[in-house]
Motif scaffolding. Structure first.
Motif: not given
Length: 106
Positions: A8-12, A69-72
């Motif tokens: 939570k809080g990460d930029t993806v 799996s759709k985000v990095a």
């Protein structure tokens, strides 16, 4: 269970689907379901009939969960998608961007 690579809080960055290429901040992670909610991405619309609680009715828009799996994770240096690995720095386990080697503050 393995440590979470996205928190939570990460930029993806979205890798596939209708919002491909969009960037957002993680607002909720459900590791058990393998789902993630990102602010401003994967907006769903729900048409509501008028009720006593909501006499106007209308269309509710909200961020729907999407597969992890759709985000990095976005690289802290250039904002492009990168994978994440774990390293020990000063006796602490930290997340590091594979592309640039930068530490990810989550």
């Amino acid at each position: 269970m393995a440590s979470a690579k996205i928190k939570k809080g990460d930029t993806v960055v979205v890798l596939s689907g209708k919002d491909k290429g969009k960037t957002g901040t993680v607002s909720k992670v459900s590791p058990k379901d393998g789902k993630i909610v990102v602010e401003g991405v994967n907006i769903a619309a729900r048409h509501r009939k008028p009720t006593q609680q909501n006499p106007q009715g209308g269309i509710d828009r909200f961020e729907a969960p999407m597969p992890i799996s759709k985000v990095a994770v976005a690289d802290p240096k250039d904002g492009k998608p990168t994978r994440v690995r774990f390293e020990d720095k000063d006796g602490k386990k930290v997340r590091v961007a594979v592309k640039s080697g930068e530490t990810i503050d989550g």
